[in-house]
Design an enzyme around this catalytic site. Sequence first.
Site, PDB file in Angstrom:
ATOM      1  N   CYS A  86      46.829  40.163  46.643  1.00  0.00           N
ATOM      2  CA  CYS A  86      47.393  41.430  46.188  1.00  0.00           C
ATOM      3  C   CYS A  86      47.915  42.243  47.380  1.00  0.00           C
ATOM      4  O   CYS A  86      48.895  41.866  47.986  1.00  0.00           O
ATOM      5  CB  CYS A  86      46.364  42.183  45.352  1.00  0.00           C
ATOM      6  N   HIS A 200      43.960  38.119  41.382  1.00  0.00           N
ATOM      7  CA  HIS A 200      42.709  38.283  42.129  1.00  0.00           C
ATOM      8  C   HIS A 200      41.704  37.177  41.818  1.00  0.00           C
ATOM      9  O   HIS A 200      40.871  37.334  40.917  1.00  0.00           O
ATOM     10  CB  HIS A 200      42.083  39.630  41.780  1.00  0.00           C
ATOM     11  N   GLU A 202      39.122  36.448  43.405  1.00  0.00           N
ATOM     12  CA  GLU A 202      37.745  36.826  43.770  1.00  0.00           C
ATOM     13  C   GLU A 202      36.986  37.467  42.613  1.00  0.00           C
ATOM     14  O   GLU A 202      35.759  37.501  42.638  1.00  0.00           O
ATOM     15  CB  GLU A 202      37.755  37.747  45.000  1.00  0.00           C
TER      16      GLU A 202
END
Lengths: 231, 86
Positions: A86, A200, A202
């Site tokens: 990002c 994302h 994560e």
Amino acid sequence: MRFGVVVFPGSNCERDCFHLVDQVLGRPVRYVWHQDTALERVDCVILPGGFSYGDYLRPGAIARFSPVMGAVAEHAGAGGLVLGICNGFQILLEAGLLPGAMLRNRSLQFQCQDVFLRVEDVETAFTRLCRPGQVLKVPIKHGDGNYHVDPEDLAARGRVVFRYSEADGRVTPEANPNGSMANIAGLANLEGNVVGLMPHPEVSAEEVLGGTDGRVLLESAVRYWEERGPC
Amino acid sequence: MRWRARVWVTLRAGVLDPQGAATRSALVSLGFTGVQTVRAGKFLELELVAASREEADRQVADMCRRLLANPVTEDFRYELEGCQEG
């Protein structure tokens, strides 16, 4: 294999990245401050999401001149692994480590939603455990993810790694959440050791968060490093 | 010498401009039906100290290339004038 997560003023996903490496992968990880000028004993550096320097001027435009970015470029040039997520991806673009630039989302809205990504290139350090054409469900949360690039520059300096797609992998205009050219969601450099993406991974690496599809990026990096070893 | 630079950063021709498009449609809905296009950009005004106009000009061009504009999507132009001390 050791990981480092860079913290810029305004980063806000660094703890999620740290958690993923520490708790989900169980690998050594430490924070790297944006003022640091060296990445001591880090094999994979993660540039996390957020709003570094408030996104002033352009997202990533000011962060790319942070002292640590000289070390990140050196690390990338020496074959070390770099993942920009990002805002981290935007910083890699502004730094010229990947080709192209980001514009405001076509909708002019901050898009916060799950998207599907079709894996277009399984030869990068972060996708080698994927199947060609595999579809991953990973969330996005950004206002400036409308990717723009000169096609010649892209061909000369980058590889398309992820495209926004339908759940079945079809790349359609409807699946494009932000207006990105050719539905591009993520890129690699030609060597495949530097990868940037808007979604994302994560926060999609544990069932409790609604999915584990994002885990494969970091697992790929670990496998890559174990096979190749330090360059 | 103090110099004042006015810098305009604009999207390059052919680059989609979602802000400009939304602004145009707002203007049309306000009754400005003749508005064909709107392109949004940035305006920056800065003061700097440099020994000569050439030096100031060189610095501002360098600032634009390295930070103020992104050459992938943006063009820039600027005007430079001397300003009074104090």
